[in-house]
Design a protein around this motif. Structure first.
Motif, PDB file in Angstrom:
ATOM      1  N   UNK A 107      39.556  31.121  25.933  1.00 37.39           N
ATOM      2  CA  UNK A 107      38.785  32.330  26.242  1.00 37.39           C
ATOM      3  C   UNK A 107      39.350  32.905  27.530  1.00 37.39           C
ATOM      4  N   UNK A 108      39.528  34.218  27.549  1.00 39.73           N
ATOM      5  CA  UNK A 108      40.077  34.854  28.748  1.00 39.73           C
ATOM      6  C   UNK A 108      39.394  36.209  28.909  1.00 39.73           C
ATOM      7  N   UNK A 109      38.134  36.158  29.340  1.00 38.25           N
ATOM      8  CA  UNK A 109      37.311  37.364  29.446  1.00 38.25           C
ATOM      9  C   UNK A 109      37.072  37.729  30.898  1.00 38.25           C
ATOM     10  N   UNK A 110      36.907  39.015  31.116  1.00 42.87           N
ATOM     11  CA  UNK A 110      36.442  39.509  32.407  1.00 42.87           C
ATOM     12  C   UNK A 110      35.148  40.272  32.145  1.00 42.87           C
ATOM     13  N   UNK A 118      40.933  55.293  44.693  1.00 40.07           N
ATOM     14  CA  UNK A 118      40.976  56.080  45.919  1.00 40.07           C
ATOM     15  C   UNK A 118      42.343  56.742  46.002  1.00 40.07           C
ATOM     16  N   UNK A 119      42.617  57.670  45.091  1.00 41.09           N
ATOM     17  CA  UNK A 119      43.891  58.383  44.991  1.00 41.09           C
ATOM     18  C   UNK A 119      44.977  57.444  44.481  1.00 41.09           C
ATOM     19  N   UNK A 120      45.823  56.905  45.345  1.00 37.49           N
ATOM     20  CA  UNK A 120      46.924  56.031  44.913  1.00 37.49           C
ATOM     21  C   UNK A 120      46.630  54.544  45.097  1.00 37.49           C
ATOM     22  N   UNK A 121      45.377  54.235  45.405  1.00 35.94           N
ATOM     23  CA  UNK A 121      44.948  52.848  45.575  1.00 35.94           C
ATOM     24  C   UNK A 121      43.729  52.627  44.679  1.00 35.94           C
ATOM     25  N   UNK A 122      43.671  51.473  44.034  1.00 35.09           N
ATOM     26  CA  UNK A 122      42.525  51.147  43.187  1.00 35.09           C
ATOM     27  C   UNK A 122      42.037  49.745  43.504  1.00 35.09           C
ATOM     28  N   UNK A 123      40.726  49.607  43.578  1.00 30.36           N
ATOM     29  CA  UNK A 123      40.083  48.328  43.819  1.00 30.36           C
ATOM     30  C   UNK A 123      39.376  47.916  42.526  1.00 30.36           C
ATOM     31  N   UNK A 124      39.779  46.782  41.959  1.00 29.11           N
ATOM     32  CA  UNK A 124      39.192  46.312  40.710  1.00 29.11           C
ATOM     33  C   UNK A 124      38.435  45.021  41.007  1.00 29.11           C
ATOM     34  N   UNK A 125      37.136  45.024  40.704  1.00 29.53           N
ATOM     35  CA  UNK A 125      36.316  43.837  40.905  1.00 29.53           C
ATOM     36  C   UNK A 125      35.779  43.386  39.553  1.00 29.53           C
ATOM     37  N   UNK A 126      35.628  42.079  39.402  1.00 31.13           N
ATOM     38  CA  UNK A 126      35.179  41.533  38.114  1.00 31.13           C
ATOM     39  C   UNK A 126      34.711  40.100  38.293  1.00 31.13           C
ATOM     40  N   UNK A 127      34.102  39.577  37.237  1.00 30.77           N
ATOM     41  CA  UNK A 127      33.757  38.167  37.138  1.00 30.77           C
ATOM     42  C   UNK A 127      34.586  37.587  36.008  1.00 30.77           C
ATOM     43  N   UNK A 128      35.249  36.486  36.262  1.00 32.20           N
ATOM     44  CA  UNK A 128      36.099  35.885  35.237  1.00 32.20           C
ATOM     45  C   UNK A 128      35.319  34.854  34.428  1.00 32.20           C
ATOM     46  N   UNK A 129      35.694  34.749  33.176  1.00 31.48           N
ATOM     47  CA  UNK A 129      35.200  33.697  32.297  1.00 31.48           C
ATOM     48  C   UNK A 129      36.411  33.209  31.514  1.00 31.48           C
ATOM     49  N   UNK A 130      37.199  32.358  32.167  1.00 35.50           N
ATOM     50  CA  UNK A 130      38.444  31.857  31.594  1.00 35.50           C
ATOM     51  C   UNK A 130      38.228  30.413  31.147  1.00 35.50           C
ATOM     52  N   UNK A 131      38.628  30.118  29.918  1.00 34.65           N
ATOM     53  CA  UNK A 131      38.600  28.759  29.392  1.00 34.65           C
ATOM     54  C   UNK A 131      40.038  28.451  28.975  1.00 34.65           C
ATOM     55  N   UNK A 132      40.689  27.607  29.760  1.00 33.59           N
ATOM     56  CA  UNK A 132      42.114  27.325  29.567  1.00 33.59           C
ATOM     57  C   UNK A 132      42.311  25.842  29.305  1.00 33.59           C
ATOM     58  N   UNK A 133      43.165  25.538  28.341  1.00 31.59           N
ATOM     59  CA  UNK A 133      43.477  24.140  28.055  1.00 31.59           C
ATOM     60  C   UNK A 133      44.822  23.792  28.674  1.00 31.59           C
TER      61      UNK A 133
END
Length: 173
Positions: A107-110, A118-133
């Motif tokens: 699983x690899x969800x955000x 902000x013009x040429x800059x972007x701030x991306x915020x999220x919560x991860x839900x990663x299930x990696x084997x």
């Protein structure tokens, strides 16, 4: 006399044209962009597509593509797990080591992703839900993540990452 009048008229015409050009320039009034409130929808969509490509590169195990979404250089920084700041070389080594060892992306969800441009800059915020084997071992990664992007000649690229533990709500008894 006629040539004198002609010369004088040409001079007046030249002055009038020059004056008009200066007046046109003086009349141009640019409205400043409200960086705090302008949503920049086209840029938001471009950043969203970049995020989708980043997530897909991890699912595909394409480490070179994943790394290509970073703008490594002297300004690149990363914070994770309360440790001291990393630079680009440390970030790349970590990402290649971790994502290169994944044997299955379960699983690899955000969740709760917000893209603020902000013009040429972007701030991306999220919560991860990663299930990696990793072989038979399953790792679940639930973090608060911030990615700071800069719009470069290669597209939107990550210039800062911040990862911290996402506290899970306590189960009701």
């Amino acid at each position: 006399m006629k040539s004198r009048t002609l010369v004088m008229m040409l001079i007046l015409l030249a002055l009038a044209i020059t004056n008009c050009k200066q007046t046109d320039k003086a009349m141009v009034v640019e409205t400043p962009v409200d960086l705090l409130n302008e949503p920049f929808p086209e840029a938001q969509e471009a950043v969203k597509l970049t995020m989708d490509s980043i997530l897909q590169s991890v699912k595909d195990g394409d480490l070179d593509k994943l790394i290509s979404f970073h703008a490594y250089g002297p300004k690149f920084t990363e914070f994770k797990n309360g440790e001291p700041r990393n630079d680009g070389a440390e970030n790349e080594k970590f990402e290649r080591g971790v994502f290169g060892s994944v044997t299955e992306v379960v699983k690899f969800d955000v969740n709760d992703m917000k893209i603020a441009v902000f013009d040429n800059v972007a701030n991306v915020t999220m919560h991860t839900d990663f299930h990696l084997k990793f072989g038979e071992d399953l790792a679940v990664v639930n973090e608060q993540m911030t990615l700071l992007f800069l719009n470069t000649d290669k597209g939107w690229r990550i210039v800062h990452e911040h990862h911290s533990e996402l506290k899970q709500p306590e189960a009701a008894e």
